[in-house]
Write a protein that holds these residues in place. Structure first.
Motif, PDB file in Angstrom:
ATOM      1  N   ASP A 164      10.677  17.492  -6.842  1.00  0.00           N
ATOM      2  CA  ASP A 164      10.148  15.978  -6.638  1.00  0.00           C
ATOM      3  C   ASP A 164      10.148  16.068  -5.101  1.00  0.00           C
ATOM      4  O   ASP A 164       8.874  14.349  -4.806  1.00  0.00           O
ATOM      5  N   LEU A 165       9.601  17.057  -3.981  1.00  0.00           N
ATOM      6  CA  LEU A 165       9.310  16.081  -2.448  1.00  0.00           C
ATOM      7  C   LEU A 165       7.880  16.614  -2.381  1.00  0.00           C
ATOM      8  O   LEU A 165       7.088  16.733  -1.815  1.00  0.00           O
ATOM      9  N   GLY A 166       7.688  18.003  -3.478  1.00  0.00           N
ATOM     10  CA  GLY A 166       6.314  18.478  -3.702  1.00  0.00           C
ATOM     11  C   GLY A 166       6.288  19.895  -3.649  1.00  0.00           C
ATOM     12  O   GLY A 166       4.466  20.089  -2.671  1.00  0.00           O
ATOM     13  N   ILE A 167       7.323  20.778  -3.067  1.00  0.00           N
ATOM     14  CA  ILE A 167       7.033  21.840  -2.734  1.00  0.00           C
ATOM     15  C   ILE A 167       7.545  22.479  -3.717  1.00  0.00           C
ATOM     16  O   ILE A 167       8.750  22.803  -4.413  1.00  0.00           O
ATOM     17  N   GLU A 171       1.986  25.080  -3.398  1.00  0.00           N
ATOM     18  CA  GLU A 171       1.372  23.902  -2.510  1.00  0.00           C
ATOM     19  C   GLU A 171       1.308  24.273  -0.773  1.00  0.00           C
ATOM     20  O   GLU A 171       1.762  25.241  -0.690  1.00  0.00           O
ATOM     21  N   ILE A 172       0.085  23.609  -0.049  1.00  0.00           N
ATOM     22  CA  ILE A 172       0.298  24.345   0.941  1.00  0.00           C
ATOM     23  C   ILE A 172       1.171  23.758   1.699  1.00  0.00           C
ATOM     24  O   ILE A 172       0.993  21.714   1.973  1.00  0.00           O
ATOM     25  N   VAL A 173       1.882  24.247   2.927  1.00  0.00           N
ATOM     26  CA  VAL A 173       2.907  23.618   3.850  1.00  0.00           C
ATOM     27  C   VAL A 173       2.591  24.332   5.451  1.00  0.00           C
ATOM     28  O   VAL A 173       2.051  25.579   5.490  1.00  0.00           O
ATOM     29  N   GLN A 174       2.601  23.352   6.149  1.00  0.00           N
ATOM     30  CA  GLN A 174       2.781  23.644   7.876  1.00  0.00           C
ATOM     31  C   GLN A 174       4.064  23.713   7.929  1.00  0.00           C
ATOM     32  O   GLN A 174       4.481  22.880   7.932  1.00  0.00           O
ATOM     33  N   ILE A 175       3.634  24.611   9.083  1.00  0.00           N
ATOM     34  CA  ILE A 175       5.681  24.962   9.743  1.00  0.00           C
ATOM     35  C   ILE A 175       5.807  24.176  11.084  1.00  0.00           C
ATOM     36  O   ILE A 175       5.107  24.486  12.019  1.00  0.00           O
ATOM     37  N   ARG A 176       6.434  22.700  10.963  1.00  0.00           N
ATOM     38  CA  ARG A 176       6.505  22.304  12.351  1.00  0.00           C
ATOM     39  C   ARG A 176       7.238  22.651  13.324  1.00  0.00           C
ATOM     40  O   ARG A 176       6.914  22.734  14.708  1.00  0.00           O
ATOM     41  N   VAL A 188       4.227  18.874   4.065  1.00  0.00           N
ATOM     42  CA  VAL A 188       3.958  18.882   3.278  1.00  0.00           C
ATOM     43  C   VAL A 188       3.430  17.421   2.653  1.00  0.00           C
ATOM     44  O   VAL A 188       3.949  16.775   2.880  1.00  0.00           O
ATOM     45  N   LYS A 189       2.315  17.159   2.073  1.00  0.00           N
ATOM     46  CA  LYS A 189       1.646  15.650   1.812  1.00  0.00           C
ATOM     47  C   LYS A 189       2.267  14.384   3.292  1.00  0.00           C
ATOM     48  O   LYS A 189       1.999  13.694   2.218  1.00  0.00           O
ATOM     49  N   GLY A 190       1.870  15.114   4.234  1.00  0.00           N
ATOM     50  CA  GLY A 190       1.759  13.780   5.190  1.00  0.00           C
ATOM     51  C   GLY A 190       3.333  13.919   5.654  1.00  0.00           C
ATOM     52  O   GLY A 190       3.493  13.152   6.322  1.00  0.00           O
TER      53      GLY A 190
END
Length: 209
Positions: A164-167, A171-176, A188-190
């Protein structure tokens, strides 16, 4: 006659006849499609006229070469779509089959080929990161600042909230941030999302090209 209707008939006959090994009776066809025998007879007559079926003994029919080719193509679309919905998105098998029945009539051969190739790649991630030493890398292996692509999610039925959250795979994700309790904050997705270590361990990732 709608294209989706005659594709459903050809796919059902392919299944009944065990990939064309025998003829299918009108009763079998009507039962498989949950329709009346009279309705099935009218549709079958149209398919015979158009060269997709040929008459056999009694009211039975069998697929012609033209009909078998189209039926096999539709059946493959159904299998690929159902596999994607169940294995990649965690949709219940019965629901996935119903959705595949709807989607298979409008999706192109090229898209099915790409979807099939994508699933093959997601099941065997190509871009493993060196720090994982030959095993699958997960979000827990990533460092702050890494940008990775989700390759697959083990046991996707447990992660509907993540979907639901887009993962989801691809999908491209950045580790914060990596938190003291091993939770991982990803963007993810801002949006920044905190993921528990148990779930992060089940999300397999690969390096972005």
């Amino acid at each position: 006659m709608l294209r989706s209707t005659f594709e459903d008939y050809l796919e059902a006959i392919l299944t009944i006849t065990e990939s064309g090994g025998r003829a299918a009776t009108l009763d079998e066809i009507a039962a498989a499609l949950d329709t009346g025998k009279e309705t099935a007879g009218t549709t079958v007559a149209s398919l015979v006229e158009e060269g997709y079926l040929e008459r056999a003994d009694g009211d039975a029919v069998r697929l012609t070469g033209k009909g078998s080719s189209l039926a096999s193509m539709v059946a493959r679309k159904h299998r690929v779509l159902q596999c994607f919905l169940t294995e990649m998105l965690g949709v219940d098998e019965d629901a996935a089959s119903r959705e595949a029945c709807t989607l298979e009539h409008g999706i192109s051969d090229e898209t099915i080929d790409r979807l099939s190739s994508y699933m093959d790649g997601a099941q065997s991630p190509r871009g493993r990161m060196g720090r994982c030493r030959g095993r699958d890398c997960t979000l827990l292996d990533c460092k702050e600042g890494d940008t990775v692509r989700v390759a697959m999610m083990r046991g996707p039925r447990r992660h509907r909230r993540l979907l639901d959250l887009g993962i989801f795979p691809g999908e491209i994700v950045q580790i914060r941030r990596k938190l003291p309790n091993d939770s991982v904050v990803v963007r993810v997705k801002g949006c920044d999302i905190a993921i528990s270590p148990e779930i992060a361990r089940s999300i397999v990732v690969e390096s972005c090209p």
